[in-house]
Design a protein around this motif. Structure first.
Motif, short mmCIF file in Angstrom:
data_model
loop_
_atom_site.label_atom_id
_atom_site.label_comp_id
_atom_site.label_asym_id
_atom_site.label_seq_id
_atom_site.Cartn_x
_atom_site.Cartn_y
_atom_site.Cartn_z
N ASN A 201 10.07 -16.32 3.02
CA ASN A 201 10.65 -15.65 3.92
C ASN A 201 10.08 -14.50 4.88
O ASN A 201 10.47 -13.60 5.38
N GLY A 202 8.73 -14.86 5.06
CA GLY A 202 7.75 -14.43 5.88
C GLY A 202 6.72 -13.43 5.35
O GLY A 202 5.94 -12.95 6.28
N ALA A 203 6.56 -13.03 4.10
CA ALA A 203 5.54 -12.37 3.71
C ALA A 203 4.21 -13.10 4.12
O ALA A 203 4.16 -14.10 3.76
N SER A 204 3.22 -12.39 3.97
CA SER A 204 1.81 -12.71 4.38
C SER A 204 1.16 -12.97 2.99
O SER A 204 0.27 -13.92 3.06
N ASP A 205 1.36 -12.22 2.13
CA ASP A 205 0.59 -12.14 0.81
C ASP A 205 1.41 -11.48 -0.35
O ASP A 205 2.58 -10.99 0.17
N TYR A 206 1.10 -11.62 -1.36
CA TYR A 206 1.91 -10.79 -2.56
C TYR A 206 0.89 -10.51 -3.62
O TYR A 206 -0.22 -10.80 -3.83
N VAL A 207 1.22 -9.28 -4.24
CA VAL A 207 0.59 -8.62 -5.46
C VAL A 207 1.49 -8.64 -6.68
O VAL A 207 2.55 -7.90 -6.24
N ILE A 208 1.10 -9.10 -7.91
CA ILE A 208 1.81 -8.73 -9.15
C ILE A 208 1.56 -7.31 -9.65
O ILE A 208 0.45 -7.07 -9.72
N LYS A 209 2.64 -6.67 -9.61
CA LYS A 209 2.47 -5.41 -10.23
C LYS A 209 2.41 -5.18 -11.55
O LYS A 209 3.29 -5.70 -12.31
N ASN A 210 1.40 -4.43 -12.24
CA ASN A 210 1.30 -4.24 -13.71
C ASN A 210 0.82 -2.79 -13.91
O ASN A 210 0.72 -1.99 -13.07
N ALA A 211 0.94 -2.43 -15.33
CA ALA A 211 0.55 -1.06 -15.71
C ALA A 211 -1.16 -0.94 -15.49
O ALA A 211 -1.53 0.39 -15.60
N SER A 212 -2.04 -1.67 -15.37
CA SER A 212 -3.38 -1.64 -15.50
C SER A 212 -3.82 -1.31 -13.89
O SER A 212 -3.01 -1.28 -12.99
N GLU A 213 -5.10 -0.77 -13.80
CA GLU A 213 -5.72 -0.34 -12.56
C GLU A 213 -5.91 -1.48 -11.69
O GLU A 213 -6.32 -1.36 -10.45
N ASP A 214 -5.78 -2.71 -12.26
CA ASP A 214 -5.94 -4.03 -11.36
C ASP A 214 -5.16 -4.06 -10.20
O ASP A 214 -5.39 -4.52 -9.27
N PHE A 215 -4.05 -3.54 -10.42
CA PHE A 215 -2.73 -3.71 -9.23
C PHE A 215 -3.31 -2.93 -8.02
O PHE A 215 -3.18 -3.40 -7.08
N ALA B 143 -5.55 -7.30 -1.05
CA ALA B 143 -4.66 -8.00 -0.23
C ALA B 143 -4.31 -7.35 1.40
O ALA B 143 -4.20 -7.95 2.39
N VAL B 144 -4.44 -5.93 1.18
CA VAL B 144 -3.98 -5.26 2.60
C VAL B 144 -5.38 -5.47 3.42
O VAL B 144 -5.08 -5.89 4.63
N VAL B 145 -6.57 -5.61 2.91
CA VAL B 145 -7.66 -5.84 3.75
C VAL B 145 -7.57 -7.42 4.50
O VAL B 145 -7.64 -7.60 5.63
N ASN B 146 -7.14 -8.17 3.39
CA ASN B 146 -7.08 -9.57 3.97
C ASN B 146 -6.16 -9.88 4.80
O ASN B 146 -6.20 -10.57 5.73
N THR B 147 -5.16 -9.24 4.42
CA THR B 147 -3.72 -9.50 5.42
C THR B 147 -4.01 -9.14 7.18
O THR B 147 -3.69 -9.62 7.85
N VAL B 148 -4.68 -7.73 6.99
CA VAL B 148 -4.82 -7.28 8.22
C VAL B 148 -6.01 -8.09 8.89
O VAL B 148 -5.73 -8.16 10.21
N ALA B 149 -7.07 -8.49 8.22
CA ALA B 149 -7.96 -9.18 8.97
C ALA B 149 -7.27 -10.42 9.66
O ALA B 149 -7.84 -10.98 10.56
N ASN B 150 -6.43 -11.23 8.78
CA ASN B 150 -6.08 -12.54 9.02
C ASN B 150 -5.13 -12.26 10.25
O ASN B 150 -5.01 -13.02 11.22
N SER B 151 -4.43 -11.00 10.07
CA SER B 151 -3.30 -10.85 11.34
C SER B 151 -4.01 -10.53 12.45
O SER B 151 -3.80 -10.96 13.65
N ARG B 152 -5.08 -9.97 12.58
CA ARG B 152 -5.89 -9.76 13.65
C ARG B 152 -6.89 -10.95 14.14
O ARG B 152 -6.93 -11.03 15.68
N LEU B 153 -7.18 -11.78 13.41
CA LEU B 153 -7.70 -12.99 13.91
C LEU B 153 -6.52 -13.87 14.84
O LEU B 153 -6.64 -14.46 15.69
N ARG B 154 -5.39 -13.82 14.08
CA ARG B 154 -4.41 -14.70 14.64
C ARG B 154 -4.03 -14.10 15.92
O ARG B 154 -3.60 -14.75 16.79
N LYS B 155 -3.76 -12.87 16.18
CA LYS B 155 -3.80 -12.28 17.33
C LYS B 155 -4.69 -12.51 18.52
O LYS B 155 -4.38 -12.81 19.46
#
Length: 348
Positions: free
Chosen positions: A95-109, A116-128
């Motif tokens: 439905n149009g999301a660029s990436d996803y992250v699985i939320k859990n109780a650990s600090e890994d989230f 994911a934020v860094v990669n998504t922004v970088a890909n968006s800027r490259l695409r633009k």
């Protein structure tokens, strides 16, 4: 460079953790609780990425994605969903999301979300950047095509003016030989002008549609040879063939020379007859260009041979042009009249 993040989640505590964690990496996080607030901020401000949680108080993140799509909001989205809901993550991507992250109780989230934020922004800027480069290339191509069309227009008009001046000079010439030489020169210039006219009037700026080009050329030729329209018929049989500009000029010059001499010399002055012009696909990669008549034939006189002229220049033009675009000028045997043909290579 600071990254602006719109974080959509009704969990205030988690939002505080996300905002503090992403802030360490130079991300400016704006937190909103629902879709209405998100839409209002996205329509009034500029954000690099949206982080969208699946479960909200009054709707799901998938519904918000649908609303974004309806409103034409194209900011890239990182979708956040529970650990046991991979199916929802896949649906979010559809439905149009660029990436996803699985939320859990650990600090890994938090770490995975930051990546994911860094990669998504970088890909968006490259695409633009790519879209901008493509748009600049398209505009540059359009400008070049417009300039080329204008150049061909100006060249065609200039050559047409020269041809008109030669026509006037020919009409006032006192000697018949001088008049014919000027008329032949006018026809050659008109053939080149017609090619340039075809280039600027055609959607394809690098090729010439030979069917209308040759048809117009033949019409112009018959108009310049006075007194022949009433007794000589000119027919054309042309396939839809496109040639590059340089080959089109050569074909036009060959047709001009062969047709001009057939009009003048193939038949006696009081004799009726037909001149046939062909440009047909012949075999793979070649087309047959031919001028045929049922007149006196090659053996009667040198003046009856297509491709000759009073000055001999026509012979040299036809021979040179025919060799440059095909197999040279050929005169197949025919029991009556003359056939002059060139097998033109269609390869660029």
């Amino acid at each position: 460079m600071e990254t602006r993040v719109l974080y959509i989640d009704d969990d205030v505590s988690l939002a505080h953790l996300v905002k503090r964690n992403l802030g360490r990496s130079n991300h400016n996080v704006v937190h909103v609780h629902d879709a209405n607030q998100a839409v209002e901020r996205l329509q009034s401000e500029s954000f690099d990425v949206v982080v969208l949680d699946h479960y909200l108080a009054n709707m799901t993140g998938l519904q918000i994605l649908g609303r974004f799509r309806e409103l034409g909001i194209a900011t890239p989205v990182v979708y956040v969903t529970g650990s046991s809901e991979a199916r929802i993550a896949v649906e979010a991507l559809k439905n149009g999301a660029s990436d996803y992250v699985i939320k859990n109780a650990s600090e890994d989230f938090l770490s995975l979300l930051a990546d994911a934020v860094v990669n998504t922004v970088a890909n968006s800027r490259l695409r633009k950047a790519k879209e901008q480069a493509d748009e600049e290339t398209r505009r540059a191509k359009e400008r070049a095509e417009a300039l080329l069309a204008e150049m061909n227009h100006r060249v065609a008009n200039s050559l047409a003016l020269v041809a008109s001046l030669l026509r006037l000079q020919a009409s006032s010439a006192q000697h018949e030989e001088t008049r014919q030489v000027l008329q032949e020169t006018q026809n050659r210039i008109s053939a080149i002008a017609g090619m340039h006219r075809s280039l600027y009037s055609n959607d394809k700026i690098s090729s010439v549609d030979m069917k209308p080009y040759i048809a117009a050329l033949v019409g112009d030729l018959s108009d310049t040879i006075g007194g022949v329209q009433s007794r000589l018929q000119i027919s054309v049989d042309l396939d839809d063939i496109e040639l590059t500009a340089d080959k089109a000029v050569s074909v036009g010059m060959i047709v001009t020379e062969l047709a001009t001499n057939a009009l003048k010399y193939a038949y006696a002055e009081d004799e009726k007859g037909e001149i046939r012009i062909f440009f047909k696909r012949h075999e793979e990669g070649r087309a047959r260009l031919a001028v045929e008549d049922d007149g006196a034939g090659l053996s009667s006189s040198s003046e009856a041979k297509p491709g000759t002229s009073k000055t001999g220049l026509g012979t040299r033009i036809v021979r040179s042009m025919a060799e440059s675009i095909g197999n040279g000028i050929q005169y197949p045997h025919t029991p009556k009249g003359t056939i002059a043909e060139v097998l033109v290579s269609l390869e660029n």
